[in-house]
Design an enzyme around this catalytic site. Sequence first.
Site: not given
Length: 366
Positions: A179-180, A183, A194, A203, A276, A281
């Site tokens: 996932h990271e 990015h 973002y 995300e 957020d 998210h």
Amino acid sequence: MIGCRCEIAPPTLLLAVAEQGDPEVRDAALRTLLTSAALRSRRSALGPVLRRFGLSPADLAFLPAQAPDTGPENTVYDVAGGEEAALPGRRVRGTTDPPSGDAAVDEAFDGAAATAAFYREVFARDSIDGRGLDLVSSVHFGQRYDNAFWTGDQMVYGDGGGGVFVAGGLTRALDVVAHELTHGVTQFSAGLQYRGQSGALNESFSDVFGVLVAQRAAGTDAASASWLVGEGTLEPSLGRALRSMIAPGTAYAGDDQPADMDAYADLPADDDPRNDNGGVHVNSGIPNRAFAEAARTLGGEAWETVGPVWYEVLTGGRLAPTAGFEDCAALTLTVAGERYGGGSAEQDAVRGGWEAVKVRLPADKR
């Protein structure tokens, strides 16, 4: 990407733990939030600057662990409890080194390798930037730091144990690692801003490909997959996972993800962690579910059915940095038609996924 924090744990979850936990847990959660805020400026600036000049971190000699003329490397460092000023830390393991015996080091190494292999073998992508970017990871960041994040040029993992994640859970979960790192793929392709819906898509693409990396590694098909992100990483008292792609809002106690547009959270994109950054998210559950519904409708291995559609949309140059859900839905329908044919089972499944979450489709795509 503009203003990207790119952390796996939503700030709303950290705030909830801080408000409900004992003083020690509260302090750990608040320390994680404050450290994340301090790192924001670096991550906010790096992505847009590199994108504007068509550069990768590999082109900048002052960035850590870039080894020109030697090809992509996979290197893991130990920050030993330090924070931003200590990055990347002490080098512990490189591409040709044997396992170190430090679980976090070896898990971060293996996760980065598996993610790079996925992108290379499934999509013929040369590392995260498509140009052989070295894979740099730092572990043991901060004190009981309850998050993992992409800085714009490397991965960083806290040890957890602060009341949100089980100790060692962040490096242990392949979908979190992937996932990271995804990015980074987004940073070097669509560059989705973002905030708001573009941030929620940012995300969501990371959740989609994080889960696909883990599914492929485990040999799991769409029908039998749990569609959970970060399963087993949270403290058991909180819940079973960070997110459920197939049933948003059910992953943990207090999970506030909407399952469709009827419950869309219209939040301001400001510096208040409760919002957020416009629900990046929170609202990512909507496109997440669209993907998972399409994949389950088709069955088989999702990285071979709808995965290529989402990858082409992310990296093909047609998705604007400010794109919203309707833009993404229209493009996935177009790409599915181009790849599999108009009126194909694949295009119909993609359409059904977006209809399930009540994202409006253009009339000529129905």
